[in-house]
Design a protein around this motif. Structure first.
Motif, mmCIF file in Angstrom:
data_model
loop_
_atom_site.group_PDB
_atom_site.id
_atom_site.type_symbol
_atom_site.label_atom_id
_atom_site.label_comp_id
_atom_site.label_asym_id
_atom_site.label_seq_id
_atom_site.Cartn_x
_atom_site.Cartn_y
_atom_site.Cartn_z
ATOM 1 N N LEU A 44 4.762 11.282 2.823
ATOM 2 C CA LEU A 44 5.361 11.300 1.487
ATOM 3 C C LEU A 44 4.633 10.339 0.545
ATOM 4 O O LEU A 44 4.469 10.647 -0.641
ATOM 5 N N PHE A 45 4.194 9.201 1.068
ATOM 6 C CA PHE A 45 3.436 8.280 0.223
ATOM 7 C C PHE A 45 2.126 8.916 -0.246
ATOM 8 O O PHE A 45 1.726 8.758 -1.403
ATOM 9 N N PHE A 46 1.446 9.610 0.650
ATOM 10 C CA PHE A 46 0.196 10.277 0.261
ATOM 11 C C PHE A 46 0.452 11.344 -0.804
ATOM 12 O O PHE A 46 -0.308 11.447 -1.783
ATOM 13 N N VAL A 99 -4.755 14.887 7.171
ATOM 14 C CA VAL A 99 -5.744 13.860 7.530
ATOM 15 C C VAL A 99 -5.487 12.573 6.756
ATOM 16 O O VAL A 99 -5.489 11.461 7.343
ATOM 17 N N MET A 100 -5.245 12.655 5.482
ATOM 18 C CA MET A 100 -5.009 11.446 4.693
ATOM 19 C C MET A 100 -3.693 10.786 5.056
ATOM 20 O O MET A 100 -3.598 9.544 5.109
ATOM 21 N N ALA A 101 -2.669 11.582 5.338
ATOM 22 C CA ALA A 101 -1.401 10.992 5.775
ATOM 23 C C ALA A 101 -1.567 10.287 7.113
ATOM 24 O O ALA A 101 -0.972 9.205 7.357
ATOM 25 N N GLU A 143 2.919 11.476 -2.968
ATOM 26 C CA GLU A 143 3.258 10.811 -4.229
ATOM 27 C C GLU A 143 2.018 10.270 -4.923
ATOM 28 O O GLU A 143 1.882 10.347 -6.151
ATOM 29 N N THR A 144 1.107 9.744 -4.121
ATOM 30 C CA THR A 144 -0.121 9.197 -4.702
ATOM 31 C C THR A 144 -1.048 10.311 -5.200
ATOM 32 O O THR A 144 -1.628 10.220 -6.292
ATOM 33 N N GLU A 145 -1.200 11.353 -4.408
ATOM 34 C CA GLU A 145 -2.110 12.453 -4.762
ATOM 35 C C GLU A 145 -1.607 13.203 -5.984
ATOM 36 O O GLU A 145 -2.388 13.555 -6.869
ATOM 37 N N ALA A 146 -0.314 13.454 -6.026
ATOM 38 C CA ALA A 146 0.254 14.206 -7.152
ATOM 39 C C ALA A 146 0.672 13.298 -8.298
ATOM 40 O O ALA A 146 1.214 13.798 -9.292
ATOM 41 N N THR A 147 0.411 11.998 -8.189
ATOM 42 C CA THR A 147 0.770 11.010 -9.230
ATOM 43 C C THR A 147 2.238 11.135 -9.639
ATOM 44 O O THR A 147 2.571 11.075 -10.826
ATOM 45 N N ILE A 148 3.061 11.338 -8.599
ATOM 46 C CA ILE A 148 4.491 11.433 -8.901
ATOM 47 C C ILE A 148 5.054 10.026 -9.122
ATOM 48 O O ILE A 148 5.698 9.757 -10.131
ATOM 49 N N GLY A 149 4.815 9.135 -8.147
ATOM 50 C CA GLY A 149 5.194 7.735 -8.300
ATOM 51 C C GLY A 149 6.688 7.511 -8.412
ATOM 52 O O GLY A 149 7.188 7.128 -9.478
ATOM 53 N N TYR A 150 7.417 7.725 -7.329
ATOM 54 C CA TYR A 150 8.865 7.482 -7.361
ATOM 55 C C TYR A 150 9.190 5.980 -7.433
ATOM 56 O O TYR A 150 10.269 5.611 -7.854
#
Length: 489
Positions: A118-120, A80-82, A122-129
């Protein structure tokens, strides 16, 4: 045979229980593993109460449903968020101009749904590539980013907390608490007792361990109400503190069968026809986690062995005590009366009355006299209170006279010669009618004792008290004589 049972006690009990269960099987209220066989149905509108306590509902669910809800919740939230990020890029036209270096999109390097997903992540898991990021020219993207952070924190706290609570539940700790497969009935310290055994398989202790027992049995009240699963408490040492356990080694829990016990009328014969279930509840605090743990089991009438005792499992070795759990369920037979406690008490009372010792210095005359006095006393208690007071004063003197006469009979029997009664000392003129009655009774007894011992025969009954009572009643007023005659009739 006893040696074989002592050696193969565990297997013997298992076969015995299986054999007994094949003949008589019925539904348990609580299984041996502690699971309660109760299902709630036809809740109707009350089922909405489960949603009001959603967290507890999820914790109480089985593991397979918990894992399914966990995976579905995260999968749906991610999709849903993606999709929302992809919708913003689509409405702004960022998908068509993603490779234009002069164009400033809402989210850089998002040009299709996989890139938005993939952006969602990265944001949710605070990976931040660092390849995909939000620009300052997208206010709707900033609002969606804040909403995503709040929703993600709530979902994580709810589901991860639910999984943590479910994993840390002390139900698994209860599996390392053992109960004997069968309960036994035998004598301990001269009293008939119902006993079973509990044990702790772990080295960590159960803090403040306490045990309770419930007897579940159907019964009908005097008013005619039928109670199918009536619960009755079994005393396992509440008054003495024996229910507070120091569960370091296996312990034998004892319920004394007495007049207050529900098993007061239970005998070996009636045990075969009874239907009941004993539910055992062991509670305590887990030493490692500090959470309260509860272990349960039950014993039906088929699992109660009459005339058995548990084998010892403790042995002393070099510097420590060893527990042999291979003999934890083993029992052996011991001599036990097949009667109930009620029957034993009745038999004991009857035997004490029949075998009561009689004093050698009492003659048969005195024994009959004592019985007659008991009967007369019983009849006297039925009189009115005023008449009892008067009658008691009138009867004291004749009874004293008869006691003196009975003692004189003993003396005359021991001499073997003609008996002579001494002259009774004269009574002063101021004596009342009661003393004259006493003197008359002494003279009558003296005349009957002037015979020789060869022709002296003991009467089977003592001198009748009826004549004395009639004389006493003659001295009473007319109204009292009428009341006494009516009451005795």
């Amino acid at each position: 045979m006893s040696a074989v049972r002592r050696k193969f006690g565990d297997e013997y009990q298992a076969v015995g229980l299986a054999h007994g269960g094949a003949h008589r099987q019925r539904q348990r209220f609580v299984d041996k593993n502690g699971r309660c066989n109760v299902q709630h149905g036809n809740l109707g509108s009350e089922s909405s109460r489960y949603l009001s306590d959603l967290f507890t509902t999820l914790v109480d669910l089985k593991w397979r449903w918990n894992l399914l809800i966990f995976l579905l919740t995260y999968t749906v939230a991610w999709l849903v968020m993606a999709s929302m990020w992809w919708g913003i890029a689509y409405l702004r036209g960022d998908l068509h101009r993603a490779h234009d270096e002069t164009y400033s999109p809402c989210v850089a390097n998002v040009y299709n749904f996989p890139s938005a997903f993939l952006f969602f992540i990265e944001t949710e898991a605070t990976i931040g590539y660092g390849h995909r990021y939000i620009t300052e020219r997208c206010p709707e993207g900033i609002v969606l980013f804040l909403f995503q952070s709040l929703l993600g924190s709530i979902v994580d706290a709810f589901l991860i907390g639910c999984m943590f609570i479910k994993m840390s539940q002390p139900k698994k700790r209860a599996e390392t608490l053992m109960f004997s497969r069968a309960a036994v009935v035998s004598q301990r310290d001269g009293k008939l007792c119902l006993m079973f055994r509990v044990g702790n398989l772990r080295n960590s202790h159960m803090v403040s361990a306490q045990i309770r027992c419930k007897l579940i049995k159907s019964r009908q009240t005097p008013e005619g109400e039928f109670l199918p699963l009536d619960q009755c408490e079994l005393d396992v040492g509440f008054g003495t503190g024996a229910d507070q356990l120091f569960l370091v080694s296996p312990l034998t829990i004892c319920h004394e069968i007495n007049s207050k016990s529900p098993f007061f009328c239970l005998s070996q014969r009636s045990l075969r026809s009874e239907q009941f279930e004993i539910v055992v509840i062991l509670e305590g605090i887990v030493e490692t986690t500090g959470m309260t743990c509860q272990a349960r089991t039950s014993y039906t009438e088929d699992e109660v062995l009459w005339g058995h005792r548990f084998l010892p499992v403790m042995s002393l070795e070099d510097g420590f005590f060893r527990v042999d759990y291979s003999q934890f369920h083993a029992t052996f037979e011991v001599p036990t009366p097949p009667y109930s406690v009620k029957e034993q008490e009745e038999n004991l009372c009857l035997s004490s009355l029949l075998n009561s010792p009689i004093s050698d210095n009492k003659s048969r005359r005195e024994q009959f006299f004592s019985l007659d006095c008991i009967d007369i006393a019983g009849e006297k208690n039925k009189l009115p209170s005023k008449l009892q007071k008067i009658s008691s004063r009138k009867e004291d003197l004749p009874r004293r006279a008869l006691r003196i006469s009975s003692s004189n009979v003993e003396k005359t029997c021991s001499t073997g010669d003609l008996l002579k009664i001494q002259q009774v000392s004269p009574i002063s003129n101021s004596g009342d009618g009661d003393k004259r009655i006493q003197l008359k009774a002494l003279k009558i007894n003296a005349e009957s004792l002037t015979l020789s011992t060869a022709h002296l025969e003991f009467q089977k009954k003592p001198p009748s008290m009826c004549a004395l009572e009639m004389k006493l009643e003659d001295n009473l007023p007319a109204k009292l004589r009428k009341m006494s005659s009516d009451h005795l009739s």
